[in-house]
Design a protein around this motif. Structure first.
Motif, PDB file in Angstrom:
ATOM      1  N   ARG A 282      -9.466 -34.841 -49.326  1.00  0.00           N
ATOM      2  CA  ARG A 282      -8.209 -34.446 -48.692  1.00  0.00           C
ATOM      3  C   ARG A 282      -7.636 -35.618 -47.907  1.00  0.00           C
ATOM      4  O   ARG A 282      -8.364 -36.340 -47.235  1.00  0.00           O
ATOM      5  N   CYS A 283      -6.332 -35.783 -48.002  1.00  0.00           N
ATOM      6  CA  CYS A 283      -5.636 -36.856 -47.310  1.00  0.00           C
ATOM      7  C   CYS A 283      -4.442 -36.257 -46.583  1.00  0.00           C
ATOM      8  O   CYS A 283      -3.755 -35.390 -47.115  1.00  0.00           O
ATOM      9  N   ARG A 284      -4.224 -36.721 -45.355  1.00  0.00           N
ATOM     10  CA  ARG A 284      -3.062 -36.260 -44.598  1.00  0.00           C
ATOM     11  C   ARG A 284      -2.416 -37.469 -43.939  1.00  0.00           C
ATOM     12  O   ARG A 284      -3.090 -38.269 -43.306  1.00  0.00           O
ATOM     13  N   ILE A 285      -1.113 -37.597 -44.106  1.00  0.00           N
ATOM     14  CA  ILE A 285      -0.365 -38.693 -43.509  1.00  0.00           C
ATOM     15  C   ILE A 285       0.417 -38.135 -42.320  1.00  0.00           C
ATOM     16  O   ILE A 285       1.198 -37.197 -42.463  1.00  0.00           O
ATOM     17  N   TYR A 286       0.182 -38.725 -41.153  1.00  0.00           N
ATOM     18  CA  TYR A 286       0.837 -38.276 -39.927  1.00  0.00           C
ATOM     19  C   TYR A 286       2.053 -39.128 -39.586  1.00  0.00           C
ATOM     20  O   TYR A 286       3.056 -38.616 -39.104  1.00  0.00           O
ATOM     21  N   GLU A 287       1.950 -40.427 -39.784  1.00  0.00           N
ATOM     22  CA  GLU A 287       3.018 -41.368 -39.423  1.00  0.00           C
ATOM     23  C   GLU A 287       3.239 -42.344 -40.575  1.00  0.00           C
ATOM     24  O   GLU A 287       2.739 -43.465 -40.566  1.00  0.00           O
ATOM     25  N   PRO A 288       3.982 -41.968 -41.620  1.00  0.00           N
ATOM     26  CA  PRO A 288       4.142 -42.841 -42.783  1.00  0.00           C
ATOM     27  C   PRO A 288       4.782 -44.186 -42.459  1.00  0.00           C
ATOM     28  O   PRO A 288       4.511 -45.183 -43.124  1.00  0.00           O
ATOM     29  N   GLY A 289       5.605 -44.267 -41.431  1.00  0.00           N
ATOM     30  CA  GLY A 289       6.251 -45.514 -41.072  1.00  0.00           C
ATOM     31  C   GLY A 289       5.291 -46.559 -40.521  1.00  0.00           C
ATOM     32  O   GLY A 289       5.613 -47.744 -40.483  1.00  0.00           O
ATOM     33  N   PHE A 290       4.102 -46.138 -40.092  1.00  0.00           N
ATOM     34  CA  PHE A 290       3.138 -47.059 -39.511  1.00  0.00           C
ATOM     35  C   PHE A 290       2.055 -47.487 -40.490  1.00  0.00           C
ATOM     36  O   PHE A 290       1.205 -48.309 -40.153  1.00  0.00           O
ATOM     37  N   LEU A 291       2.072 -46.949 -41.694  1.00  0.00           N
ATOM     38  CA  LEU A 291       1.067 -47.341 -42.679  1.00  0.00           C
ATOM     39  C   LEU A 291       1.442 -48.688 -43.296  1.00  0.00           C
ATOM     40  O   LEU A 291       2.617 -48.966 -43.502  1.00  0.00           O
ATOM     41  N   PRO A 292       0.437 -49.503 -43.609  1.00  0.00           N
ATOM     42  CA  PRO A 292       0.742 -50.760 -44.314  1.00  0.00           C
ATOM     43  C   PRO A 292       1.384 -50.467 -45.666  1.00  0.00           C
ATOM     44  O   PRO A 292       1.040 -49.498 -46.330  1.00  0.00           O
TER      45      PRO A 292
END
Length: 51
Positions: free
Chosen positions: A28-38
């Motif tokens: 399972r994967c959850r993205i909380y802040e997509p703007g901060f991911l490389p």
């Protein structure tokens, strides 16, 4: 035979002290802040490896 329950391990991807995403050992994967991911970070899904 004794059944052993496996715990789920969750890995957190951080940007400084901000939680940006998490991935666990159940896939399972959850993205909380997509703007901060490389920009080079991505998820590839594969069929599970079976012995």
């Amino acid at each position: 035979m004794r059944q052993i329950k496996h715990q789920t391990v969750t890995y957190q991807i951080m940007h400084g002290d901000r939680l940006t995403a998490s991935v666990d050992t159940k896939g399972r994967c959850r993205i909380y802040e997509p703007g901060f991911l490389p920009f080079s970070l991505y998820l590839e899904e594969e069929e599970p490896f079976v012995c």
